[in-house]
Motif scaffolding. Structure first.
Motif, mmCIF file in Angstrom:
data_model
loop_
_atom_site.group_PDB
_atom_site.id
_atom_site.type_symbol
_atom_site.label_atom_id
_atom_site.label_comp_id
_atom_site.label_asym_id
_atom_site.label_seq_id
_atom_site.Cartn_x
_atom_site.Cartn_y
_atom_site.Cartn_z
ATOM 1 N N LYS A 3 12.812 27.667 33.885
ATOM 2 C CA LYS A 3 14.012 27.336 34.632
ATOM 3 C C LYS A 3 13.715 26.204 35.610
ATOM 4 O O LYS A 3 12.743 26.263 36.357
ATOM 5 C CB LYS A 3 14.518 28.551 35.404
ATOM 6 C CG LYS A 3 15.222 29.581 34.551
ATOM 7 C CD LYS A 3 15.795 30.704 35.415
ATOM 8 C CE LYS A 3 16.570 31.711 34.586
ATOM 9 N NZ LYS A 3 17.121 32.804 35.420
ATOM 10 N N GLY A 4 14.540 25.188 35.595
ATOM 11 C CA GLY A 4 14.365 24.068 36.500
ATOM 12 C C GLY A 4 13.540 22.930 35.960
ATOM 13 O O GLY A 4 13.525 21.848 36.554
ATOM 14 N N TYR A 12 13.713 19.022 43.275
ATOM 15 C CA TYR A 12 15.000 18.806 42.636
ATOM 16 C C TYR A 12 14.776 18.260 41.233
ATOM 17 O O TYR A 12 13.944 17.378 41.012
ATOM 18 C CB TYR A 12 15.840 17.809 43.443
ATOM 19 C CG TYR A 12 17.128 17.415 42.746
ATOM 20 C CD1 TYR A 12 18.200 18.303 42.675
ATOM 21 C CD2 TYR A 12 17.267 16.172 42.142
ATOM 22 C CE1 TYR A 12 19.377 17.952 42.031
ATOM 23 C CE2 TYR A 12 18.438 15.805 41.502
ATOM 24 C CZ TYR A 12 19.501 16.702 41.444
ATOM 25 O OH TYR A 12 20.656 16.361 40.795
ATOM 26 N N GLN A 42 22.425 19.549 34.043
ATOM 27 C CA GLN A 42 21.815 20.744 34.612
ATOM 28 C C GLN A 42 21.022 20.337 35.853
ATOM 29 O O GLN A 42 20.125 19.507 35.789
ATOM 30 C CB GLN A 42 20.905 21.428 33.592
ATOM 31 C CG GLN A 42 20.241 22.691 34.110
ATOM 32 C CD GLN A 42 19.568 23.481 33.001
ATOM 33 O OE1 GLN A 42 20.053 23.508 31.867
ATOM 34 N NE2 GLN A 42 18.464 24.114 33.317
ATOM 35 N N HIS A 43 21.380 20.926 37.002
ATOM 36 C CA HIS A 43 20.680 20.679 38.254
ATOM 37 C C HIS A 43 19.823 21.896 38.598
ATOM 38 O O HIS A 43 20.231 23.032 38.365
ATOM 39 C CB HIS A 43 21.659 20.476 39.421
ATOM 40 C CG HIS A 43 22.631 19.369 39.240
ATOM 41 N ND1 HIS A 43 22.372 18.078 39.652
ATOM 42 C CD2 HIS A 43 23.863 19.335 38.686
ATOM 43 C CE1 HIS A 43 23.416 17.312 39.379
ATOM 44 N NE2 HIS A 43 24.334 18.054 38.788
ATOM 45 N N SER A 44 18.681 21.645 39.204
ATOM 46 C CA SER A 44 17.861 22.715 39.766
ATOM 47 C C SER A 44 17.339 22.240 41.109
ATOM 48 O O SER A 44 16.713 21.173 41.197
ATOM 49 C CB SER A 44 16.699 23.073 38.844
ATOM 50 O OG SER A 44 15.877 24.062 39.437
ATOM 51 N N THR A 50 15.262 23.560 44.636
ATOM 52 C CA THR A 50 14.462 24.585 45.314
ATOM 53 C C THR A 50 14.136 24.101 46.716
ATOM 54 O O THR A 50 13.668 22.974 46.900
ATOM 55 C CB THR A 50 13.160 24.867 44.551
ATOM 56 O OG1 THR A 50 13.483 25.328 43.235
ATOM 57 C CG2 THR A 50 12.332 25.928 45.263
ATOM 58 N N ARG A 98 16.319 29.073 45.222
ATOM 59 C CA ARG A 98 16.518 28.169 44.075
ATOM 60 C C ARG A 98 17.965 28.256 43.620
ATOM 61 O O ARG A 98 18.507 29.349 43.453
ATOM 62 C CB ARG A 98 15.594 28.556 42.924
ATOM 63 C CG ARG A 98 15.789 27.697 41.676
ATOM 64 C CD ARG A 98 14.816 28.099 40.571
ATOM 65 N NE ARG A 98 15.094 29.436 40.046
ATOM 66 C CZ ARG A 98 14.288 30.088 39.206
ATOM 67 N NH1 ARG A 98 13.142 29.545 38.836
ATOM 68 N NH2 ARG A 98 14.614 31.297 38.774
ATOM 69 N N THR A 152 20.591 26.907 40.562
ATOM 70 C CA THR A 152 20.706 26.320 39.232
ATOM 71 C C THR A 152 22.175 26.091 38.927
ATOM 72 O O THR A 152 22.976 27.036 38.965
ATOM 73 C CB THR A 152 20.090 27.248 38.172
ATOM 74 O OG1 THR A 152 18.726 27.518 38.500
ATOM 75 C CG2 THR A 152 20.161 26.606 36.791
#
Length: 846
Positions: free
Chosen positions: A171-172, A701, A741-743, A745, A760, A762
């Motif tokens: 993820k991310g 990011y 898709q953004h991630s 933290t 985090r 998402t």
């Protein structure tokens, strides 16, 4: 572990040894390399170094390799630091001094380990997580000409969350999505829009043991099984790879590394032990009172327990052993947000009865449990004359829910018999890098893997039961020679050969007429490759390569004659082909060592898999027959920047932007028992990564933005940016990623870095491809249009280090208890993600 299924068949005998032609091809390649190295006779004091300016941890890894040492370097010390060029004939001490100049770090040798630490007492403070993140090399392979498109996971990322499925680890990560993440317990990664059938090669300690199965209207799914509890690191190389592991991988190569001695032994010690336990909520024993209806228990709780130890017996021998158990019952989906179900207009279209995602908000999803046990044994022997030999064994056994479309009736899910996977891998890795001889850096890997999967039936009783046995074995052999001349200060050449054998044997236990969609066969893949990396000046780096791939696929099938009284007809296939695939690239460092602009073009080639060639719809049908191998053409352009001291003397920042444009020609699609080629598919997009760390505060990011997905199926609409009206692309093996898709933290380290707290987020958009009518207009009501919608999910994580030995990690995933479908969830196997799940992990390490 035992799974009760009355018709389960006996195990088959191990596969035969590799054929003579493969051995001769590889031996000839090795002989050429050794003859070249014999021309060099420089054995003066010190070693000849030709290391360009690059990230510090890469330079330290190469220096440690040169002297047969392991490197112990906490990533929070080296991350973001750049090393100056290390050139000329230098002793170990001189090379280390040049690499660490101006970094504020020192390195000391302890036996066969090179330990990096700060000058001051800051290095003795407790680290901020249970398992320190380390950069480890034990005759490890250094990235060659593809660092710009490589993403990694280290100890800190691996330990932030105690994940439910292996896919949750990614993820991310930009450009990477875990597909089919809630359908079973396996790992199936999508890289830049592509997945399945070996397009993305997933390795566990260098071994390959991927399998696939037919899921009716859910299409065909690929599987790699691994326990995240035993992993020590992961690397994802995006796009075709010209190196030792790139044969047949058109989308990328994912290398998973299990635990090693330096993951477990603290500096100054000769042994280490890690005991870890995790407890979580959101677990139910299911709708049948704690069983699967066939006598197999479904766990009611959610816990993980593991023990891992390492011992440096002496300067010549290291041993590692680990065991882990993972149990979780069926989880509940989120109770807030999202739609009541996944269908346009809020209700299931007429005739659309094959679906699982009618699960109401806040309810338990059957067939999502697992009960896994895994083990690991490793040894490293440091031989005289800078030689190492690594031996390894892993085992994995898991009984788990494995949803198939036959498990539902009119959209009503129910608990069914558990499936099971029993897998073993064996590895032997040899490395020889004689001190003072830059022409020899020899590696040889031999490995084998066996995976037996019992796949349960569904609502239709035992009609679809089967046992699938996948055997794979391989050999990788390569050497790296390093040259230096006055007009070319650095030239590294890597050359070698590889061989891969895959065998698939499926036994149908059920009564359904589907034997043709689960074929038997064997495929051998051979490769010869050569790569170069040259640095004519301090500001220019050139790299390229050629790979010759060839394959031979054999299989047979008995199919039923349509003539009454005629015996079954045996059809045999024997297909082969070959191709040379190039790669070329350059990197420019115009303003020093910390800025880079790069461009890379590469091609990959994937022959048809056993399933794609030997498949047919039913026992009365002929096998599908040969398909044209897929060809990928990949262009990447980008930049990366590393900086220090932006806001204070100790902070560091990293930024990277990559544009990719990949075209897949002769793309293989298939569904309902048949496979064929279409003209192609294309994915175009951007990846952006931003990281900042100032000690007490850190932020990460990642953005993946798809600019275009195009499918050319040769039908009425030709090449379109949408989905052809009369088909379902996921059924056929084409995957529609989210538009973006953004991630993000954000975290802090407090109380002398003993306490870590973070969040985090998402953010995922809708799927890239809409459904189109025959005239090209958008169709928003088609029965096959079901898919995920945009969602935002928040996850909380934290840890506290009580002392050097004891730490606690805690986390809450899906903090807002959102009801949603994850990206790349197949239309017809649409299982919602888990709702709010809290976990606490206690780690004792000494």
């Amino acid at each position: 572990m035992h799974i009760s299924h009355a018709k389960r068949g006996p195990r088959r005998k191990a596969g035969q040894a590799p054929g003579r032609p493969a051995r001769y091809t590889i031996a000839q390649a090795l002989l050429v390399g050794l003859l070249a190295t014999s021309l060099h006779s420089a054995h003066a004091q010190g070693s000849e170094y030709h290391i360009a300016a690059q990230p510090l941890d890469n330079t330290l890894s190469q220096i440690a390799e040169r002297h047969g040492l392991q490197l112990l370097a906490p990533a929070n010390l080296t991350q973001g630091l750049q090393a100056a060029p290390v050139q000329g004939r230098l002793t170990l001490e001189q090379a280390i001094a040049r690499a660490l100049a101006g970094s504020g770090l020192t390195a000391t040798r302890s036996g066969n380990t090179l330990v990096v630490q700060r000058h001051n007492t800051e290095a003795n403070r407790p680290v901020n997580h249970a398992l320190p993140e380390v950069a480890v090399t034990a005759a490890a392979e250094v990235p060659f000409g593809n660092t710009a498109s490589t993403s990694t996971l280290g100890g800190e990322q691996l330990n932030r969350f105690s994940v439910t499925n292996a896919g949750d680890l990614f993820k991310g990560m930009t450009g990477v999505t875990a597909a089919n993440n809630r359908t079973g317990a396996s790992l199936d990664l999508n890289v830049r829009g592509i997945q399945g059938m070996g397009r993305v090669k997933i390795l566990v300690d260098g071994t390959q043991s991927a399998s696939s199965d037919y899921r009716g209207y859910g299409g065909t799914a690929s599987h790699t099984f691994v326990d995240p509890e035993l992993l020590g690191g992961a690397t994802v190389s995006k796009g075709p790879d010209a190196g030792p592991y790139g044969a047949g991988a058109t989308g990328g190569v994912v290398s998973l590394r299990t635990l090693e001695a330096n993951d477990l032994i603290q500096p100054g010690n000769s042994y280490g032990l890690r005991l870890r336990g995790t407890r979580g909520n959101n677990s139910s024993s299911g709708s049948l009172g704690g069983t699967d209806g066939a006598g197999n228990a479904i766990p009611s709780n959610n816990h993980i327990a593991s023990a891992a130890g390492a011992w440096k017996v002496n300067e010549r021998l290291e041993l590692v052993a680990a065991v882990a158990q993972r149990k979780s019952g069926n989880y509940s989906v989120g109770g807030h947000g999202g739609k009541d179900n996944i269908f346009p207009g809020g209700s299931r279209p007429v005739g659309q009865w094959f679906t699982i995602a009618d699960t109401p908000k806040g309810t338990v999803v059957d067939n999502t449990s697992q009960d896994a046990r895994s083990a690991l044994l490793k040894s490293t022997l440091y031989l005289p004359h800078e030689q190492t030999l690594d031996l390894g064994f892993t085992s994995y056994d898991n009984a788990y829910g494995n949803p198939r479309l036959t498990m539902t009736t009119e959209g009503t899910p129910s608990q069914h018999r558990l499936s099971e996977t029993d897998k073993q891998t064996y590895t032997a890795k040899y490395a020889w890098m004689p001190d003072g001889n830059p022409l020899i850096d020899l590696r040889a890997n031999v490995w084998g893997a066996r995976s037996e999967e019992y796949r349960a039936g569904g609502t239709w009783g035992s009609a679809h039961e089967q046992i699938s046995v996948t055997r794979s074995s391989g050999l990788e052999l390569w050497n790296t020679s390093r040259f230096a001349w006055g007009w070319l200060p650095r030239l590294d050449v890597r050359y070698g050969a590889t061989w891969l054998n895959e065998k698939l044997d499926i036994t149908e236990l059920g009564t359904a007429n589907v034997a043709g969609v689960n074929p038997d066969g064997q495929r051998d893949t051979y490769s010869l490759f050569a790569q170069f990396e040259a640095q004519p000046t301090d500001w220019l780096l050139l790299h390229g390569g050629l790979r010759r791939d060839s394959y031979q696929l054999k299989g047979s099938k008995n199919f039923t004659s349509s003539i009454p009284g005629q015996a079954d007809i045996i059809t045999q296939y024997d297909d082969s082909d070959s191709r040379i695939n190039p790669s070329i690239g350059a990197a420019v460092l115009p303003w020093g060592e910390r800025e880079e602009f790069f461009v890379r073009y590469s091609e990959g080639w994937r022959p048809g898999s056993i399933r794609e060639v030997m498949n047919s719809y039913d026992p009365a049908s002929m096998p599908n027959g040969p398909v044209v191998p897929e060809l990928s053409k990949n262009l990447e352009i980008g930049t990366s920047i590393n900086a220090q001291g932006l806001l204070n003397a100790n902070d560091r920042a990293k930024a990277g932007l990559t544009f990719f444009n990949t075209k897949y020609e002769n793309y293989v699609i298939g569904g309902l028992g048949t496979f064929s080629n279409i003209p192609g598919v294309r994915y175009r997009g951007l990846e952006l990564e931003l990281d900042y760390d100032t000690g007490w505060l850190f932020a990460e990011y990642g953005l993946t933005r798809y600019l275009k997905q195009q499918v050319c199926n040769g039908g009425i609409l030709g090449c379109t940016n949408g989905e052809y009206y009369a088909s379902d692309i996921e059924l056929e093996g084409i995957n529609a990623p989210p538009r973006y898709q953004h991630s993000f933290t954000l975290g802090t380290r407090l109380l002398e870095r003993k306490l870590v707290l973070g969040l985090r987020a998402t953010v995922v958009d809708d799927r890239m491809m809409p459904k189109l009518n025959q005239d090209g207009s958008r169709n928003s009501t088609a029965a096959w249009t079901a898919g995920w919608t945009a969602y935002t999910v928040y996850d909380l994580f934290g840890s506290y280090q009580f002392n050097k030995r004891l730490a606690v990690n805690f986390g809450v995933e899906n903090l807002r208890d959102e009801y949603y479908l994850e990206a790349n969830t197949p239309t017809q196997l649409a299982i919602p993600a888990p709702g709010r799940t809290a976990k606490v992990t206690l780690t004792y390490q000494f």
